[in-house]
Design an enzyme around this catalytic site. Sequence first.
Site, PDB file in Angstrom:
ATOM      1  N   GLN A  64      -3.996  -1.201   9.744  1.00  0.00           N
ATOM      2  CA  GLN A  64      -4.218  -2.525   9.162  1.00  0.00           C
ATOM      3  C   GLN A  64      -4.869  -3.454  10.189  1.00  0.00           C
ATOM      4  O   GLN A  64      -4.456  -3.517  11.347  1.00  0.00           O
ATOM      5  CB  GLN A  64      -2.873  -3.110   8.676  1.00  0.00           C
ATOM      6  CG  GLN A  64      -2.977  -4.428   7.934  1.00  0.00           C
ATOM      7  CD  GLN A  64      -3.663  -4.324   6.574  1.00  0.00           C
ATOM      8  OE1 GLN A  64      -3.838  -3.222   6.022  1.00  0.00           O
ATOM      9  NE2 GLN A  64      -4.057  -5.451   6.015  1.00  0.00           N
ATOM     10  N   ASP A  97     -10.118   3.979   4.899  1.00  0.00           N
ATOM     11  CA  ASP A  97     -10.748   2.656   4.793  1.00  0.00           C
ATOM     12  C   ASP A  97     -12.274   2.741   4.771  1.00  0.00           C
ATOM     13  O   ASP A  97     -12.938   1.785   4.369  1.00  0.00           O
ATOM     14  CB  ASP A  97     -10.367   1.804   6.014  1.00  0.00           C
ATOM     15  CG  ASP A  97      -9.160   0.923   5.775  1.00  0.00           C
ATOM     16  OD1 ASP A  97      -9.034   0.392   4.659  1.00  0.00           O
ATOM     17  OD2 ASP A  97      -8.352   0.764   6.710  1.00  0.00           O
ATOM     18  N   LYS A 150       0.840  -1.204   0.000  1.00  0.00           N
ATOM     19  CA  LYS A 150       0.000   0.000   0.000  1.00  0.00           C
ATOM     20  C   LYS A 150       0.878   1.259   0.000  1.00  0.00           C
ATOM     21  O   LYS A 150       0.655   2.185  -0.784  1.00  0.00           O
ATOM     22  CB  LYS A 150      -0.916   0.001   1.236  1.00  0.00           C
ATOM     23  CG  LYS A 150      -2.048  -1.025   1.150  1.00  0.00           C
ATOM     24  CD  LYS A 150      -2.829  -1.181   2.451  1.00  0.00           C
ATOM     25  CE  LYS A 150      -3.912  -2.249   2.295  1.00  0.00           C
ATOM     26  NZ  LYS A 150      -4.691  -2.508   3.510  1.00  0.00           N
TER      27      LYS A 150
HETATM   28  N1  GUN Z   1      -7.268  -6.150   6.532  1.00  0.00           N
HETATM   29  C1  GUN Z   1      -7.751  -6.814   5.451  1.00  0.00           C
HETATM   30  N2  GUN Z   1      -8.266  -5.957   4.547  1.00  0.00           N
HETATM   31  C2  GUN Z   1      -8.104  -4.725   5.070  1.00  0.00           C
HETATM   32  C3  GUN Z   1      -8.431  -3.428   4.585  1.00  0.00           C
HETATM   33  O1  GUN Z   1      -8.998  -3.237   3.500  1.00  0.00           O
HETATM   34  N3  GUN Z   1      -8.088  -2.396   5.412  1.00  0.00           N
HETATM   35  C4  GUN Z   1      -7.498  -2.595   6.632  1.00  0.00           C
HETATM   36  N4  GUN Z   1      -7.232  -1.518   7.370  1.00  0.00           N
HETATM   37  N5  GUN Z   1      -7.189  -3.783   7.096  1.00  0.00           N
HETATM   38  C5  GUN Z   1      -7.488  -4.848   6.319  1.00  0.00           C
END
Ligand code: GUN
Length: 305
Positions: free
Chosen positions: A97, A120, A53
């Site tokens: 995350q 998110d 990311k």
């Molecule tokens: N863990 C799995 N998918 C995601 C996501 O899209 N965002 C975040 N913050 N954690 C995740």
Amino acid sequence: MAQIIDGKKLGARIKEKIHEQIPLLEQQYGRRPSLYVIIVGEDEGSLKYVTNKVKTAKTIGMDARLIALKENISESELINIIHVLNADPLVDGILVQLPLPNHINEDRVVDAIEKHKDVDGFHALNVGSLWQGTHCIAPCTPKGIIQLIKSTGIEIRGKMAVVVGRSNIVGKPVAKLLLDENATVVMAHTGTRDLRAVTLLADILVVAAGQEKLITADMVKPGAVVIDVGITRNAEGKVVGDVDFENVKEVAGYITPVPGGVGPLTIAMLMKNTMECFLCHAESSTDVSKLWATIIKARIGGSAE
Ligand code: GUN
């Protein structure tokens, strides 16, 4: 035989568009969008995702930082870090995350993020706005899924969409986004009685249950659009989805592969959400969807999609 939906190609196109827009935004606002990604602990899979990311954000011209925290950090220490980022006017997007270690309450952490920095779309206020239809920031994977379906050229309106899985990250929000596209939406899950009878109704089948080969060829309506959100590592260490790809592709009309389907769109939508948060801060406005449409489309000449 199904057409394979190429998420890598579609994701790359979306990122490229944003890449082109960033210098123009920098000219106009004097700075670039910035994304801060927080990870707690050393889970290998999660570390890989967050590194990707941050790397992607930097590659397309954003400022991006990874904040890697020790597994034993306390919830209040983590929330304090979020408060510092919330108060920093040069921080546009904050992502924590998930999952977090068991001693930390995920809801409290997510809700500590300032809602206009919540790239998110997981903050309770953003979730509420999504369901009210006034949403600011929608979650990345569900947004990406809608783009993947639209890329087939199939009209979503009036179609029967079945979502298998009811997580806050994918199942529930994608059901709402499909509803917003005027699909008839059924939510199923691993506890659904006679799952096959339900999935066979689907013109659009979105599977996000985290169970390898949950969906077999006999569960898919011929010609259906099948979106596989699953990512698990099987006994041989291979990354696999929830759909028995080799057999289902013989029945479906369109299908996403794993990897290379939904994953690249999640990242592309994260970049898009970061842009939306940036515009929201740069223009000191909270009506992000309107901003996106007017600023990007009118001033820069890009697409509002
Ligand atoms: N863990 C799995 N998918 C995601 C996501 O899209 N965002 C975040 N913050 N954690 C995740």
